[in-house]
Design an enzyme around this catalytic site. Structure first.
Site, short mmCIF file in Angstrom:
data_model
loop_
_atom_site.label_atom_id
_atom_site.label_comp_id
_atom_site.label_asym_id
_atom_site.label_seq_id
_atom_site.Cartn_x
_atom_site.Cartn_y
_atom_site.Cartn_z
N GLU B 284 -52.06 66.57 94.16
CA GLU B 284 -50.50 65.43 94.63
C GLU B 284 -50.39 64.72 94.01
O GLU B 284 -50.01 63.87 93.15
CB GLU B 284 -50.68 64.86 96.17
CG GLU B 284 -48.90 64.52 97.06
CD GLU B 284 -49.45 64.13 98.11
OE1 GLU B 284 -48.79 65.10 99.02
OE2 GLU B 284 -49.73 62.90 98.24
N GLU B 287 -49.69 65.86 90.68
CA GLU B 287 -47.99 66.17 90.59
C GLU B 287 -47.01 64.02 90.00
O GLU B 287 -46.63 64.91 89.16
CB GLU B 287 -47.51 66.34 91.46
CG GLU B 287 -45.89 67.05 91.82
CD GLU B 287 -45.96 67.84 93.50
OE1 GLU B 287 -46.80 67.45 93.83
OE2 GLU B 287 -44.56 67.83 93.66
N CYS B 310 -48.10 65.15 103.76
CA CYS B 310 -49.20 65.61 104.29
C CYS B 310 -49.17 65.77 105.84
O CYS B 310 -49.62 66.66 106.75
CB CYS B 310 -50.39 65.13 104.24
SG CYS B 310 -50.48 63.76 103.02
N SER B 330 -43.53 65.74 97.79
CA SER B 330 -44.98 66.57 96.59
C SER B 330 -44.33 67.66 97.32
O SER B 330 -44.39 68.08 98.51
CB SER B 330 -46.15 66.40 96.71
OG SER B 330 -47.20 67.14 96.23
N LYS B 369 -49.12 69.81 113.71
CA LYS B 369 -49.48 70.47 113.30
C LYS B 369 -49.97 71.98 114.16
O LYS B 369 -50.01 72.78 112.90
CB LYS B 369 -51.44 69.82 113.10
CG LYS B 369 -51.61 68.97 112.15
CD LYS B 369 -51.27 69.49 110.49
CE LYS B 369 -51.51 67.91 109.80
NZ LYS B 369 -50.76 68.42 108.98
N GLU B 372 -46.97 73.23 112.58
CA GLU B 372 -47.22 73.80 110.85
C GLU B 372 -47.42 75.04 110.65
O GLU B 372 -47.56 75.74 109.74
CB GLU B 372 -47.46 72.70 110.56
CG GLU B 372 -47.45 72.88 108.69
CD GLU B 372 -49.15 71.54 108.36
OE1 GLU B 372 -47.78 71.20 107.48
OE2 GLU B 372 -49.96 71.20 108.65
N GLU B 377 -43.96 80.53 106.75
CA GLU B 377 -45.01 80.47 105.00
C GLU B 377 -46.13 80.50 104.04
O GLU B 377 -46.41 80.05 104.23
CB GLU B 377 -43.50 79.71 104.03
CG GLU B 377 -44.07 78.70 104.61
CD GLU B 377 -42.66 77.96 105.49
OE1 GLU B 377 -42.80 78.75 106.49
OE2 GLU B 377 -42.63 76.59 105.37
N CYS B 514 -51.82 59.00 111.34
CA CYS B 514 -53.01 60.23 112.49
C CYS B 514 -53.96 59.65 113.72
O CYS B 514 -53.92 60.40 114.36
CB CYS B 514 -53.30 61.23 111.91
SG CYS B 514 -52.56 61.55 109.75
#
Lengths: 489, 588
Positions: B284, B287, B310, B330, B369, B372, B377, B514
């Site tokens: 990141e 980037e 994230c 990102s 999560k 996710e 993908e 978090c």
């Protein structure tokens, strides 16, 4: 006729006398004269003073002094204020607001404009239930005509006062008659009340100061301004001035809308105007104030009707429902009937109303089934009091009234259901038995043939017998019996 | 500020005008019970619909009882919080609420942590005098959140979290009266709505109506399967909260005990998501520098500010609500997914096992999560990079199932290579941490100079939206930080309107980051719990010998041995992703 003599038409003054779709006919009967005079000859404070001095109180049920409400909204400083007309008439059987909107829509528009002038609002909103299509149609016509005549819009009567009105439709939720719920509904939110304060006069529609009055309240305004506060306050009782429209219904000979001066007694309304009880039966109770009102008895017939007397007797004015009951009506069933309505119409926001009313209904149902106990009666009373004491809005705060007032006034009926397993009025089907008098029965078999559940047995020309367990108490057998052999016990 | 004097339970109280009776009472030690009420100071969460009516008190001269959470103190007010009338009403209301509740406490996931249960105990309710029909609603099981709405008490906390705080707008009250319940429109399953699975509804639900989907038995099944190698990664925020499940004070760091427990439970390798956080920073950060350099070279098409990626609930949020901006964040995968991708390639190769035989479990403070991990993908040939994601709460349950006395466990260290991490990886667990970690690395990569100080206190805190300008040796970099999706929406709208002057923005969906995730031990409305967790995170960072991601030797080794360079070809294949327009996914 006594029926008419005891009535005075103020709110309903134009209904039936003018073509509501023609603004000229309203104008001929001094329509918009009050607005014109207010705008050109009076300050907003002067107008508010007239309303305050007239003693007019809110006709939607709360009975809050109208002039004071206007003054409160006026005093709040804000860039935008709103005038709202509560036309979400939801009491079953009540149709006074609908009659005014259908018969005299301009009076509401005129009064809202006067309110806008007084409070500093330039925008009016009428929250009307979508189930009133004719009222909506006539309001739309009236708004268009008023705009065309310059009675709504910019620079009304050549002054720099501008005011316009729009309609907002309600989906028929009873609770949306509560002003905060109504405002939320207009905002596109769930029609739920919020705790007051803040009152709409401080923070209402879109958070702006908002004056909410109901249709009948507005309908009084132009006349008060034309005839003066003294004239209006000469009608009625010390603390309740003017007239009130009631929707008289139930077991009386003359039903319909009536408009009587405050202070008229219940007896005058029921016996003189209503023409007494149907079929010569005996009067038992009158329920005032819509589904959340209380049931009053013969002992209350001579009290004069006003806000405070009705509350003191355990009922309320509400929006003016008045349902008369006779000796055939079971008061426990009556309470259950009203609870059924409030259970359906509770918004569900606060627990006492959401769950408490449901439990009240269930207990009443148990009692009408003959399965209630004495303990249930004390639980019923406690719960009714707690729901009243803890609910968030007027709906839950009043919904136990039918239970409490019938328990206060007709405890013997509750006791009969609970202790003796009997319904004195013979209305509770679970508590009655259809019985064939063997001596009178000729064995024609007609009853057995009409019984939808085959609960009747017997040989031809022999006395028949009804199986009480199978019987659904539909009464078809008794209706058919030509020999009067079937009776209810 | 004007003061008002009043009396509460015969105690004179002076408070500022506008103070509620509840607040005034608590200030003098009168603990009026509440149920629907919840307020998280500093986190813009306040739920007080005045709906449960448990906090009613008697106010002299008032017709009805007053809800103390909604009633402002008035001069001369005389309040009695425990009159017979108030107590009877409070108990009766509580009995009513209980009368419409399934009595499944013994097998309820929330038992022992349920606000309704503890209130019933506090009030000493021993009998429900008002019994009757109970309400029943359609169940809903998404990969992340389970809704058992028969247990809903209409407190509306979830609605406040979903609408006012997160501005997601999935949940609202539907139906009316006894049937009313909080649900997505048309009672759709969460899966078919714009829900981000942030789990803040679960975090505030007082009962077991909203809970996480429990995967602990899938983890046990994998562990006992001899054909499988099972590895675990633990997110930074878990170590700062797990102890609470075992009676330790909030903010107690239990990293070492947690590692021991995971070993004893039977995981073959115990790793740290912090390792992957360091990896995220490499990608990141590179980037960001790439975009910045292009921008400085005058490239007008470059997308700035760059947004962090994230947080999976945040990713869901912009995919549903701002899909037109999906090229701004990102492309770096989240640490959980980077870990999965590296584990199933690099580490599987090291172990010489097939990726299908390596089970990657993640322990996360998060419910999104779970979602996710299930994204298509993030899998190869049907095998997910992260096979099972469990929450801090589920891990606590597994530790209990393993009969471990957690507080007595010795400390242990994570395994290598994927257990080594820098302090920068740890602070991912709190708002401001990701961007601070990125700055530590980006600064040094950009300037080729060593940072004089690694603690960027200007990026820390609890304010919903924060900003700071960091001097990259003459180049001022404007940093924005938002936690809570409502705050994220504000920053996104600014970007949309071209008003944003930030170069980089960190976004975390949960208030506090978090540490306040939907999978953490319940805070029960105590915001100091989150603050103490945050302190613990910074404490762990300060205690680390390595504080910057690019200095993590195992990260360096990973690039040398396997990945090549940050944002290189291999990285793009394994560590970067793309986003989808999900706005039209809402089906009726």
């Amino acid at each position: 006729m006594v029926k008419y003599k005891k009535q005075i038409r103020i709110a309903l003054r134009n209904c039936g006398f003018i073509n509501p779709e023609n603004v000229d006919e309203y104008i001929v009967r001094e329509g918009y004269a009050a607005l014109g005079n207010a705008l050109t000859n009076m300050t907003p404070e002067e107008v508010i003073d007239v309303i305050k001095n007239s003693g007019l109180r809110g006709r939607g049920g709360g009975g809050f002094p109208t002039g004071l409400k206007w003054e409160l909204t006026r005093k709040v400083d804000a860039d935008q204020k709103y005038v709202v007309c509560n036309a979400d008439e939801g009491d079953p059987g009540a149709f006074m607001d609908r009659s005014i909107l259908e018969g005299d829509p301009h009076t509401v528009l005129e009064a809202m404009a006067i309110n806008g002038y007084c409070t500093g609002a330039s925008k009016g909103l009428i929250y009307i239930r979508a189930e009133y299509p004719l009222a909506i149609k006539r309001l739309k016509i009236a708004i268009d005509q008023a705009r065309e005549y310059g009675l709504l819009g910019e620079d009304i009567f050549g002054t720099n006062f501008s005011f316009d009105v729009e309609l907002r439709y309600g989906a028929g939720a009873f609770v949306c008659g509560e002003e905060t719920a109504l405002i939320h509904s207009m905002e596109g939110l769930r029609g739920e009340p919020t705790v007051k304060p803040p009152f709409p006069s401080e923070s209402g529609y879109k958070g702006m100061p908002t004056n909410v009055n109901n249709v009948e309240t507005y309908a009084n305004i132009p006349v008060i301004l034309l005839k003066g506060a003294d004239w209006f306050s000469s009608i009625g009782t010390e603390k309740s001035k003017g007239t009130k429209v009631f929707a008289l219904a139930g077991k009386v000979n003359n039903v319909g809308l009536i408009e009587v001066p405050m202070g008229t007694t219940l007896r005058e309304v029921i016996f003189d105007i209503g023409g007494g009880i149907k079929d010569g039966k005996k009067f038992k109770a009158v329920q005032t104030g819509g589904p959340s009102g209380g049931c009053l008895t013969e002992n209350h017939l001579d009290i004069s009707i006003d806000y405070d007397n009705l509350i003191a007797s355990g009922s309320m004015m509400g929006s003016g429902g008045m349902i008369v009951m006779d000796e055939d009506d079971c008061m426990v069933s009556m309470a259950k009937f009203y609870l059924d309505f409030t259970v359906e119409e509770s918004c569900g926001k606060c627990s006492p109303c959401r769950i408490g009313n449901k439990r009240l209904y269930e207990m009443l149902d148990t009692i009408t089934q003959g399965k209630g106990t004495l303990e249930d009666l004390s639980k019923l009373r406690n719960l009714a009091n707690v729901v009243k004491d803890t609910s968030l809005c007027g709906l839950g705060q009043t919904s136990p009234n039918p239970v409490l007032s019938t328990m206060d006034n007709f405890l013997d009926e509750y006791m009969a259901h609970v202790k003796d397993g009997k319904c004195p009025s013979g209305q509770c089907k679970a508590l009655m038995s259809y019985i064939i008098n063997a001596d009178a029965c000729v064995g024609c078999t007609l009853c057995a043939r009409v019984c939808p559940v085959d609960a009747i047995s017997g040989e031809k020309k022999m006395a028949h017998l009804i199986d009480d367990d199978a019987c659904i108490k539909c009464g078809a057998c008794m209706d058919k019996c030509k020999f009067g052999a079937i009776f209810i016990q | 500020m004007d003061l008002v004097k009043l009396t509460i339970d015969n105690t004179p109280v002076v408070v500022e005008q506008g103070t509620t009776v509840l607040e005034a009472a608590r200030s003098v030690g009168v603990d009026i019970p509440t149920l629907c009420y919840m307020k998280l100071d500093d986190l813009e969460f306040e739920n007080k619909p005045g709906g449960c009516r448990v906090c009613v008190v008697e106010v002299e001269g008032r017709r009805n009882l007053a809800p103390s959470c909604k009633t402002a103190c008035d001069e001369g007010m005389v309040v009695n919080t425990h009159s017979v009338r108030a107590i009877n009403a409070r108990r009766t209301v509580m009995e009513l609420i209980l009368s419409d509740h399934p009595f499944e406490c013994l097998v309820c996931a929330k038992s022992g942590k349920c606000d309704l249960q503890s209130l019933a105990q506090d009030l000493g309710i021993r009998e429900i005098h008002y019994q009757g029909e109970k309400s029943h609603y359609k169940g809903d099981e998404s990969p992340a959140i389970i809704r058992e709405m028969d247990k809903c008490i209409m407190c509306r906390r979830c609605e406040t979290a979903c609408n006012d705080v997160q501005t997601v707008g999935t949940l609202s009250a539907i139906y009316r009266g006894f049937e009313s319940v909080v649900a997505p429109a048309f009672e759709m399953d969460l899966d078919h709505t714009n829900c981000t699975f942030c789990g803040q509804c679960v975090a505030v639900c007082p009962t077991g109506a909203l809970i996480e989907r429990d995967y602990t038995w899938q983890v046990m099944d994998a562990i006992v399967n001899p054909k499988k190698r099972v590895i675990v990664q633990t997110a930074p925020a878990v170590r700062a909260a797990l102890g609470e499940e075992f009676g330790l004070e909030p903010g107690t760091l239990v990293t070492g005990k947690m590692v021991t427990a995971l070993r004893k439970i039977g995981f073959d390798h115990v790793f740290d998501t912090d390792f992957a956080a360091d990896l995220t920073i490499m990608e990141e950060g590179t980037e960001l520098l790439g975009r910045l350099n292009k921008f400085l070279e005058g490239d007008k098409d470059v997308k700035l500010p760059m947004l962090t990626s994230c947080c999976p609930a945040w990713v869901n949020f912009f995919e549903h609500h701002f899909p037109e901006m999906k090229d701004i964040p990102s492309t770096a995968k989240s640490p959980q997914q980077m870990f999965g991708a590296i584990a199933k390639t690099y580490f599987a190769n090291q172990l010489k096992v097939k990726r299908e035989d390596l089970v990657v479990v993640s322990v996360m403070p998060c419910l999104a999560k779970k979602y996710e991990a299930s994204r298509e993908e993030f899998s190869a040939n049907g095998d997910a990079d992260v096979n099972i994601s469990i929450t801090t709460r589920e891990l606590a349950q597994m530790i209990k199932n393993a009969n471990l006395k957690f507080t007595d466990l010795p400390n242990d260290d994570f395994d290598r290579p994927m257990g080594e991490s820098s302090g920068a990886g740890v602070i991912f667990g709190t708002t401001g941490g990701v961007i601070e970690a990125a700055v530590r690395t980006a600064y040094e990569l950009h300037t080729d100079k060593e940072l004089a100080r690694v603690d960027f206190k200007e990026l820390r805190g609890f304010e919903g939206i924060r900003s700071a300008t960091i001097d990259f040796d003459g180049l001022p970099i404007n940093i924005g930080i938002a936690h809570g999706l409502g705050n994220a929406r504000t920053l996104l709208n600014d970007i949309k309107e071209g008003k944003s002057e930030f170069h980089a923005i960190e976004i975390m969906a949960c208030p506090g980051g978090c540490i306040g995730g939907g999978g953490q031990p319940y805070h029960h409305g105590d915001v100091t719990v989150l603050k103490r967790r945050q302190k613990a995170i910074y404490q762990e960072d300060a205690g680390k010998s390595i504080r910057k991601s690019h200095e993590n030797p195992y990260i360096q080794k990973l690039y040398t041995e396997f990945l090549g360079e940050p944002c290189g070809e291999k990285s793009h294949e394994l560590l970067h992703t793309h986003y989808f327009d999900k706005k039209k996914k809402i089906e009726i």
